[in-house]
Motif scaffolding. Sequence first.
Motif, mmCIF file in Angstrom:
data_model
loop_
_atom_site.group_PDB
_atom_site.id
_atom_site.type_symbol
_atom_site.label_atom_id
_atom_site.label_comp_id
_atom_site.label_asym_id
_atom_site.label_seq_id
_atom_site.Cartn_x
_atom_site.Cartn_y
_atom_site.Cartn_z
ATOM 1 N N LEU A 32 -14.205 10.843 34.812
ATOM 2 C CA LEU A 32 -14.044 9.873 33.735
ATOM 3 C C LEU A 32 -15.158 8.828 33.740
ATOM 4 C CD1 LEU A 32 -12.455 8.479 31.444
ATOM 5 C CD2 LEU A 32 -11.125 7.310 33.208
ATOM 6 N N GLU A 33 -15.408 8.217 34.875
ATOM 7 C CA GLU A 33 -16.402 7.140 34.911
ATOM 8 C C GLU A 33 -17.787 7.653 34.547
ATOM 9 O OE1 GLU A 33 -17.394 3.435 34.688
ATOM 10 O OE2 GLU A 33 -15.347 4.074 35.154
ATOM 11 N N HIS A 34 -18.144 8.829 35.044
ATOM 12 C CA HIS A 34 -19.432 9.415 34.659
ATOM 13 C C HIS A 34 -19.454 9.702 33.161
ATOM 14 C CE1 HIS A 34 -21.100 9.855 38.655
ATOM 15 N NE2 HIS A 34 -19.978 10.411 39.075
ATOM 16 N N SER B 176 -3.087 18.168 41.693
ATOM 17 C CA SER B 176 -3.483 18.386 40.304
ATOM 18 C C SER B 176 -2.570 17.639 39.336
ATOM 19 C CB SER B 176 -3.493 19.882 39.973
ATOM 20 O OG SER B 176 -4.494 20.554 40.709
ATOM 21 N N THR B 177 -1.265 17.710 39.585
ATOM 22 C CA THR B 177 -0.322 16.996 38.719
ATOM 23 C C THR B 177 -0.568 15.499 38.782
ATOM 24 O OG1 THR B 177 1.373 18.699 38.990
ATOM 25 C CG2 THR B 177 2.114 16.534 38.267
ATOM 26 N N GLN B 178 -0.760 14.978 39.982
ATOM 27 C CA GLN B 178 -0.994 13.538 40.120
ATOM 28 C C GLN B 178 -2.297 13.127 39.433
ATOM 29 O OE1 GLN B 178 1.341 11.409 41.335
ATOM 30 N NE2 GLN B 178 -0.038 9.915 40.397
ATOM 31 N N ALA B 179 -3.304 13.985 39.515
ATOM 32 C CA ALA B 179 -4.577 13.675 38.854
ATOM 33 C C ALA B 179 -4.413 13.616 37.340
ATOM 34 C CB ALA B 179 -5.633 14.714 39.232
ATOM 35 N N ARG C 84 -3.347 7.588 32.659
ATOM 36 C CA ARG C 84 -3.196 6.141 32.850
ATOM 37 C C ARG C 84 -4.545 5.431 32.790
ATOM 38 N NH1 ARG C 84 -4.182 3.412 37.199
ATOM 39 N NH2 ARG C 84 -4.143 5.281 38.530
ATOM 40 N N LEU C 85 -5.537 5.978 33.472
ATOM 41 C CA LEU C 85 -6.852 5.339 33.514
ATOM 42 C C LEU C 85 -7.485 5.237 32.135
ATOM 43 C CD1 LEU C 85 -8.219 7.061 36.742
ATOM 44 C CD2 LEU C 85 -7.710 4.620 36.472
ATOM 45 N N VAL D 1 -10.551 4.301 23.104
ATOM 46 C CA VAL D 1 -9.410 4.399 22.185
ATOM 47 C C VAL D 1 -8.871 5.821 22.328
ATOM 48 C CG1 VAL D 1 -8.626 4.261 19.798
ATOM 49 C CG2 VAL D 1 -10.455 2.737 20.605
ATOM 50 N N PRO D 2 -7.719 6.006 23.009
ATOM 51 C CA PRO D 2 -7.262 7.355 23.361
ATOM 52 C C PRO D 2 -6.110 7.878 22.510
ATOM 53 C CG PRO D 2 -6.179 5.777 24.777
ATOM 54 C CD PRO D 2 -6.999 4.975 23.780
ATOM 55 N N VAL D 3 -5.934 9.192 22.581
ATOM 56 C CA VAL D 3 -4.752 9.867 22.037
ATOM 57 C C VAL D 3 -4.581 11.173 22.803
ATOM 58 C CG1 VAL D 3 -6.040 11.094 20.218
ATOM 59 C CG2 VAL D 3 -3.590 10.660 19.923
#
Length: 210
Positions: free
Chosen positions: A142-144, A175-178, A184-185, A193-195
């Motif tokens: 995500l950060e990259h 995997s589920t936790q990720a 969340r992140l 702006v997510p969906v």
Amino acid sequence: MTTESALREYVEQYLPEDDVHLAARARGQELGCVPIGAGGGAALRFLATALQARAVVEVGTGAGTSGLYLLAGMPKSGILTSIDVASEHQRAAREAYTAAGISPSRTRLIMGKALDVLPRLTDAAYDLVFVDAYKPEYPQYLEHGVRMLRPGGVIAFDNVLWHGSVVDPSKRDDSTQAMRDIARLVKEDDRLVPVILPLGDGLLVAARRP
């Protein structure tokens, strides 16, 4: 068949795949890299078209199914950079691209671990980033990915529903936790702006604010 499953089948089959896509999908199954579904693929093509995406990064080449969708939505001058750790995946992807009549100059296939390759890619240089790779590393991708996006660009993560496990409190595997963490992140990131699109196994899409 329940109404819910019938509706899901209707959505997934709304835009039928041609022989090139079906062959790529079959090669992916043989290699053990499950490709994005037809509904999710159609969403990628739509996003690439809406963004007029000329520069796209794909984390997880697979056998080329998602790449076919991305390239179909991109302008003819657009270039897809695709990263995968397995050489056999990229050979299968090249076969799919050739069958679709896509010029080799439109793809840049990089073999290696995504977390080694992504830091070398340019900031704010990409219109679209698609992630479908090693699930426990999604939060690190995500950060990259956000760093690489231009303002107004989009990042998308496949499999965020993870076969329904994300809503089952008893499921605590990596995997589920990720998948829970990435949802969340992204939601908490003020830059995005997510969906979540309930296509296939779930497609989390987020646009970078201008």
